[in-house]
Design an enzyme around this catalytic site. Sequence first.
Site, PDB file in Angstrom:
ATOM      1  N   LYS A  22      44.918  36.296  34.264  1.00  0.00           N
ATOM      2  CA  LYS A  22      44.445  36.766  35.293  1.00  0.00           C
ATOM      3  C   LYS A  22      43.485  37.761  34.826  1.00  0.00           C
ATOM      4  O   LYS A  22      42.345  38.059  35.363  1.00  0.00           O
ATOM      5  CB  LYS A  22      45.579  37.646  35.883  1.00  0.00           C
ATOM      6  CG  LYS A  22      45.176  38.709  37.092  1.00  0.00           C
ATOM      7  CD  LYS A  22      46.218  39.407  37.660  1.00  0.00           C
ATOM      8  CE  LYS A  22      46.861  40.591  36.803  1.00  0.00           C
ATOM      9  NZ  LYS A  22      46.159  41.703  37.051  1.00  0.00           N
ATOM     10  N   ASN A  23      43.931  38.791  33.733  1.00  0.00           N
ATOM     11  CA  ASN A  23      42.980  39.713  33.423  1.00  0.00           C
ATOM     12  C   ASN A  23      41.732  39.451  32.608  1.00  0.00           C
ATOM     13  O   ASN A  23      40.895  40.408  32.495  1.00  0.00           O
ATOM     14  CB  ASN A  23      43.956  40.817  32.544  1.00  0.00           C
ATOM     15  CG  ASN A  23      44.732  41.592  33.437  1.00  0.00           C
ATOM     16  OD1 ASN A  23      44.644  41.439  34.805  1.00  0.00           O
ATOM     17  ND2 ASN A  23      45.561  42.410  32.841  1.00  0.00           N
ATOM     18  N   CYS A 115      47.039  54.115  41.678  1.00  0.00           N
ATOM     19  CA  CYS A 115      47.986  53.130  42.149  1.00  0.00           C
ATOM     20  C   CYS A 115      49.192  53.558  41.507  1.00  0.00           C
ATOM     21  O   CYS A 115      49.440  54.462  40.845  1.00  0.00           O
ATOM     22  CB  CYS A 115      47.451  51.775  41.745  1.00  0.00           C
ATOM     23  SG  CYS A 115      47.699  51.603  40.001  1.00  0.00           S
ATOM     24  N   ARG A 120      44.467  56.212  37.346  1.00  0.00           N
ATOM     25  CA  ARG A 120      43.596  55.056  37.066  1.00  0.00           C
ATOM     26  C   ARG A 120      42.172  55.647  37.444  1.00  0.00           C
ATOM     27  O   ARG A 120      41.536  54.932  38.331  1.00  0.00           O
ATOM     28  CB  ARG A 120      43.750  53.780  37.796  1.00  0.00           C
ATOM     29  CG  ARG A 120      45.404  53.535  37.491  1.00  0.00           C
ATOM     30  CD  ARG A 120      45.850  52.152  37.803  1.00  0.00           C
ATOM     31  NE  ARG A 120      45.123  51.108  36.743  1.00  0.00           N
ATOM     32  CZ  ARG A 120      45.400  49.999  36.896  1.00  0.00           C
ATOM     33  NH1 ARG A 120      46.049  49.454  37.942  1.00  0.00           N
ATOM     34  NH2 ARG A 120      44.734  49.055  35.953  1.00  0.00           N
ATOM     35  N   ASP A 306      51.309  46.142  29.739  1.00  0.00           N
ATOM     36  CA  ASP A 306      51.732  45.144  30.737  1.00  0.00           C
ATOM     37  C   ASP A 306      53.171  44.331  30.517  1.00  0.00           C
ATOM     38  O   ASP A 306      53.500  43.422  31.144  1.00  0.00           O
ATOM     39  CB  ASP A 306      50.708  44.160  30.608  1.00  0.00           C
ATOM     40  CG  ASP A 306      49.647  44.746  31.374  1.00  0.00           C
ATOM     41  OD1 ASP A 306      49.715  45.861  32.073  1.00  0.00           O
ATOM     42  OD2 ASP A 306      48.480  44.179  31.488  1.00  0.00           O
ATOM     43  N   ARG A 398      50.560  38.287  43.120  1.00  0.00           N
ATOM     44  CA  ARG A 398      49.225  38.595  42.429  1.00  0.00           C
ATOM     45  C   ARG A 398      48.972  38.288  40.918  1.00  0.00           C
ATOM     46  O   ARG A 398      47.539  38.128  40.694  1.00  0.00           O
ATOM     47  CB  ARG A 398      49.019  40.452  42.460  1.00  0.00           C
ATOM     48  CG  ARG A 398      49.272  41.105  43.984  1.00  0.00           C
ATOM     49  CD  ARG A 398      48.924  42.405  43.675  1.00  0.00           C
ATOM     50  NE  ARG A 398      48.004  42.737  42.581  1.00  0.00           N
ATOM     51  CZ  ARG A 398      47.835  43.684  41.911  1.00  0.00           C
ATOM     52  NH1 ARG A 398      48.749  44.616  42.112  1.00  0.00           N
ATOM     53  NH2 ARG A 398      46.786  43.780  41.014  1.00  0.00           N
TER      54      ARG A 398
HETATM   55  N1  EPU Z   1      41.268  55.513  31.750  1.00  0.00           N
HETATM   56  C1  EPU Z   1      40.349  56.650  32.028  1.00  0.00           C
HETATM   57  N2  EPU Z   1      39.189  56.916  32.511  1.00  0.00           N
HETATM   58  C2  EPU Z   1      38.638  55.407  32.734  1.00  0.00           C
HETATM   59  C3  EPU Z   1      39.552  54.294  32.672  1.00  0.00           C
HETATM   60  C4  EPU Z   1      40.570  54.534  31.951  1.00  0.00           C
HETATM   61  O1  EPU Z   1      40.886  57.889  31.673  1.00  0.00           O
HETATM   62  O2  EPU Z   1      37.435  55.420  33.422  1.00  0.00           O
HETATM   63  C5  EPU Z   1      42.505  55.565  31.248  1.00  0.00           C
HETATM   64  C6  EPU Z   1      43.596  54.890  32.248  1.00  0.00           C
HETATM   65  O3  EPU Z   1      44.115  55.974  33.317  1.00  0.00           O
HETATM   66  C7  EPU Z   1      44.825  54.588  31.353  1.00  0.00           C
HETATM   67  C8  EPU Z   1      43.934  54.135  30.020  1.00  0.00           C
HETATM   68  O4  EPU Z   1      42.641  54.756  30.217  1.00  0.00           O
HETATM   69  O5  EPU Z   1      45.571  55.715  31.083  1.00  0.00           O
HETATM   70  C9  EPU Z   1      43.694  52.724  30.098  1.00  0.00           C
HETATM   71  O6  EPU Z   1      43.222  52.198  31.239  1.00  0.00           O
HETATM   72  P1  EPU Z   1      42.363  50.822  31.338  1.00  0.00           P
HETATM   73  O7  EPU Z   1      41.031  51.253  31.704  1.00  0.00           O
HETATM   74  O8  EPU Z   1      42.177  50.110  29.793  1.00  0.00           O
HETATM   75  O9  EPU Z   1      42.859  49.840  32.328  1.00  0.00           O
HETATM   76  P2  EPU Z   1      42.113  48.817  33.194  1.00  0.00           P
HETATM   77  O10 EPU Z   1      41.028  48.321  32.685  1.00  0.00           O
HETATM   78  O11 EPU Z   1      41.890  49.641  34.668  1.00  0.00           O
HETATM   79  C10 EPU Z   1      43.522  46.742  32.658  1.00  0.00           C
HETATM   80  C11 EPU Z   1      44.242  45.566  33.055  1.00  0.00           C
HETATM   81  C12 EPU Z   1      45.870  46.301  33.439  1.00  0.00           C
HETATM   82  C13 EPU Z   1      46.154  46.780  32.024  1.00  0.00           C
HETATM   83  C14 EPU Z   1      45.393  47.749  31.284  1.00  0.00           C
HETATM   84  C15 EPU Z   1      45.660  48.222  30.056  1.00  0.00           C
HETATM   85  C16 EPU Z   1      42.929  44.398  34.441  1.00  0.00           C
HETATM   86  C17 EPU Z   1      42.535  43.775  35.694  1.00  0.00           C
HETATM   87  N3  EPU Z   1      43.671  45.363  34.468  1.00  0.00           N
HETATM   88  O12 EPU Z   1      43.224  47.725  33.410  1.00  0.00           O
HETATM   89  O13 EPU Z   1      46.527  45.286  33.669  1.00  0.00           O
HETATM   90  O14 EPU Z   1      47.518  47.296  32.166  1.00  0.00           O
HETATM   91  O15 EPU Z   1      44.114  47.123  31.372  1.00  0.00           O
HETATM   92  O16 EPU Z   1      46.006  47.098  29.140  1.00  0.00           O
HETATM   93  O17 EPU Z   1      42.442  43.813  33.385  1.00  0.00           O
HETATM   94  C18 EPU Z   1      48.186  44.417  35.033  1.00  0.00           C
HETATM   95  O18 EPU Z   1      47.654  43.191  34.747  1.00  0.00           O
HETATM   96  O19 EPU Z   1      49.436  44.430  35.540  1.00  0.00           O
HETATM   97  C19 EPU Z   1      47.647  45.426  34.845  1.00  0.00           C
HETATM   98  C20 EPU Z   1      47.741  46.701  35.546  1.00  0.00           C
END
Ligand code: EPU
Length: 420
Positions: A22-23, A115, A120, A306, A398
């Site tokens: 998915k990701n 969320c 996030r 995850d 999802r």
């Molecule tokens: N963060 C910031 N600033 C930003 C972006 C992120 O401070 O601009 C922080 C977040 O708050 C968090 C950390 O950095 O504490 C990591 O967040 P990241 O940006 O890596 O998460 P994401 O890219 O939004 C993806 C996956 C998530 C998974 C995370 C971490 C997708 C669609 N989502 O989210 O997947 O938990 O990476 O590996 O790829 C799931 O599949 O259940 C899921 C939540």
Amino acid sequence: MDSFSIKGGVPLHGEVTISGSKNAALPIMAAALLTDEPCVIRRVPDLSDTRFMVKILESLGATATFTDGTLTIHAKKIRGYADYELVRKMRGSICIAGPLLARLKKARVSLPGGCIIGARPINLHLKGFAALGARIEIAGGYVDASAKKLVGASVFLGGRAGPTVLGTANVMMAATLGEGLTVIESAACEPEVVDLAEFLNAMGARITGAGSPTITITGVAKLHGAEHEVIADRIEAATFLIAAGATDGEVTLKGTRPEHLRAVIDKLNEAGVAVERRGANLVVRRKGKLKSADITTLPYAGFPTDVQAQMMSLLTLAPGISIITERIFEARFMHVSELARLGADIEIEGPSAIVKGGRPLSGAPVMASDLRASAALVIAGLAAKGTTQVNRIYHLDRGYERMDLKLRKLGARIERVEEK
Ligand code: EPU
């Protein structure tokens, strides 16, 4: 709202085929916006999240056909405006911003909002766009990013919890059509970022270093259509490994990428679950009694956030004390109170959950709060005595392709109860 009814206590046995990730699929689908030629993406999991991303791409003007896991996207003519009503429903939709900015030099995307698992923010995505020369304005809940042209730059994307996965994806995509060289430092090393880079390179991008903390992108004038097969879902695979261990079964996982699962396999071993690699297959079974283990979630190649919830379900069954520390998201323990309803003894202290394991679980009605918490409750229900009703499984739909059917094939007594 549908629920699962699980009669627990049946060890899982047999073979299960792991779906595409998915990701990985979500940003790859967004990347198809970077070209006016058709892109063919194979092994796309059929999930409400991927269906939803199709809707978003269509709302931007792209056409899409989705048959038997193959998605063809043609973004011949697109607009740069994504509606709040669509975007708010799926956090992953933020990854359309980079491609829109690269191709149209403007993107208007609704701020995705927080969320249940944490705040996030997207400050790092915006920092990256700004480094490439975009003007960023936030008004009325929308981000407006625009640029006359994007120019390569050096950008550090480390944040308070380490690198950002979708932030890295977004900045990498934006830089593909920029002028000159972009270097992303403290880039996310997740396999999903590598898969995206491979797709972008197949489209004509010039990216090196994906999978390491330094990614280099040399901008090109145009990208073309490409074909790509999405990598196996390492989180789905981990979920099935844990479910087999929790029920004391023996399961063969087919079509996995074992090299993406090293941290999970290492902790399963420590907890008394043996995982044997046979090519692209993994065979999982217990090696005696379950044992307690301490886990800290970290960016890749560390233990994935995850998989934290699912592993907690397993460790409630292991005699002794396990300490699980969540370092990526600040509020990712929603499953704890629901696991307690099944008889688990877990205390939260700051970023850690202290699991006093070894008490037998017994079935109860529970409420799923987010995707991975739902998977944890299903695992606990499979291991518990009696019947567990997992409510609100739309969260599970999802991100897990036909989980109930896959589990039933492994012998689980699980039924989807549709609410009329
Ligand atoms: N963060 C910031 N600033 C930003 C972006 C992120 O401070 O601009 C922080 C977040 O708050 C968090 C950390 O950095 O504490 C990591 O967040 P990241 O940006 O890596 O998460 P994401 O890219 O939004 C993806 C996956 C998530 C998974 C995370 C971490 C997708 C669609 N989502 O989210 O997947 O938990 O990476 O590996 O790829 C799931 O599949 O259940 C899921 C939540």
